[in-house]
Design a protein around this motif. Structure first.
Motif, PDB file in Angstrom:
ATOM      1  N   THR A  14      -1.666 -11.416  -3.884  1.00 34.97           N
ATOM      2  CA  THR A  14      -1.804 -10.329  -4.847  1.00 34.97           C
ATOM      3  C   THR A  14      -1.463  -8.991  -4.200  1.00 34.97           C
ATOM      4  OG1 THR A  14      -3.474 -11.585  -6.049  1.00 34.97           O
ATOM      5  CG2 THR A  14      -3.397  -9.211  -6.455  1.00 34.97           C
ATOM      6  N   ARG A  17       2.341  -8.933  -3.862  1.00 34.38           N
ATOM      7  CA  ARG A  17       3.017  -8.753  -5.149  1.00 34.38           C
ATOM      8  C   ARG A  17       2.935  -7.289  -5.614  1.00 34.38           C
ATOM      9  NH1 ARG A  17      -0.224 -11.176  -8.884  1.00 34.38           N
ATOM     10  NH2 ARG A  17      -0.744  -9.141  -9.666  1.00 34.38           N
ATOM     11  N   CYS A  18       1.770  -6.683  -5.481  1.00 30.91           N
ATOM     12  CA  CYS A  18       1.601  -5.285  -5.895  1.00 30.91           C
ATOM     13  C   CYS A  18       2.398  -4.340  -4.997  1.00 30.91           C
ATOM     14  CB  CYS A  18       0.127  -4.901  -5.880  1.00 30.91           C
ATOM     15  SG  CYS A  18      -0.847  -5.773  -7.130  1.00 30.91           S
ATOM     16  N   ALA A  21       6.048  -4.608  -5.952  1.00 31.65           N
ATOM     17  CA  ALA A  21       6.326  -4.004  -7.264  1.00 31.65           C
ATOM     18  C   ALA A  21       6.381  -2.488  -7.173  1.00 31.65           C
ATOM     19  CB  ALA A  21       5.275  -4.450  -8.280  1.00 31.65           C
ATOM     20  N   ARG A  22       5.391  -1.867  -6.542  1.00 33.74           N
ATOM     21  CA  ARG A  22       5.391  -0.399  -6.516  1.00 33.74           C
ATOM     22  C   ARG A  22       6.515   0.178  -5.645  1.00 33.74           C
ATOM     23  NH1 ARG A  22       0.217  -1.497  -4.350  1.00 33.74           N
ATOM     24  NH2 ARG A  22       0.227  -1.393  -2.091  1.00 33.74           N
ATOM     25  N   HIS A  28       7.568  -0.445 -12.564  1.00 31.66           N
ATOM     26  CA  HIS A  28       6.152  -0.438 -12.188  1.00 31.66           C
ATOM     27  C   HIS A  28       5.577   0.966 -12.335  1.00 31.66           C
ATOM     28  CE1 HIS A  28       2.531  -0.705  -9.645  1.00 31.66           C
ATOM     29  NE2 HIS A  28       2.546  -1.985  -9.968  1.00 31.66           N
ATOM     30  N   SER A  30       3.547   2.691 -10.635  1.00 26.26           N
ATOM     31  CA  SER A  30       3.414   3.502  -9.421  1.00 26.26           C
ATOM     32  C   SER A  30       4.728   3.689  -8.664  1.00 26.26           C
ATOM     33  CB  SER A  30       2.376   2.868  -8.485  1.00 26.26           C
ATOM     34  OG  SER A  30       1.111   2.846  -9.101  1.00 26.26           O
TER      35      SER A  30
END
Length: 151
Positions: A14, A17-18, A21-22, A28, A30
């Motif tokens: 997790t 993945r975050c 993405a940002r 996204h 952010s």
């Protein structure tokens, strides 16, 4: 057949993945604060299994978050560490920083240090235009309850 890491849905997956993405997904929420400003994930960590192995090796306590040591640089093994949520909050760009008794504080830490008010009252005062030092150090006005004793 595709090789899988078996870590889908785990804590470190997790985080990966975050982070990806940002830094790399213009859709996204952010991305403007990360990818658009040049913050990227190093090539080594773009492989989720490699990133997860690094995380497992460093074994951060539950509740710690991934943080870049030098905020101008991207995510890489040499530029990242694990810190508490409280420590990470000190690095936010929207923090109010103040100098009180020759010591530098972020507003929330000053409020807690002085102990005169609650954090919610402090932020309410800032929103109404109070100066940070005055907002953090002025005790709340205690209203008299005389009118409630009327007969």
């Amino acid at each position: 057949m595709a090789k899988t890491h078996g870590k889908y849905g785990t804590r470190f997956y997790t985080v990966w993945r975050c982070m990806m993405a940002r830094c790399h997904d213009p859709k996204h929420k952010s991305y403007k604060q990360y990818g658009a400003k040049g913050v990227k994930v190093c090539k080594k960590w773009r492989d989720v299994a490699t990133f997860i192995r690094w995380c497992e090796k460093h074994n951060p306590p539950i509740g710690h978050r991934l943080e870049r040591v030098e905020l101008r640089k991207g995510y890489s093994p040499k530029n990242c560490t694990w810190i508490t949520n409280h420590e990470q909050q000190k690095n936010k760009s929207n923090n109010v920083v103040c100098l009180y008794k020759n010591k530098k504080y972020i507003f929330i830490d000053l409020v807690k240090e002085v102990g005169a008010i609650t954090p919610s009252l402090g932020y309410s005062r800032l929103a109404r235009g109070w100066e940070p030092i005055k907002a953090a150090t002025t005790p709340p006005i205690r209203r008299s309850n005389e009118h409630t004793n009327c007969r």
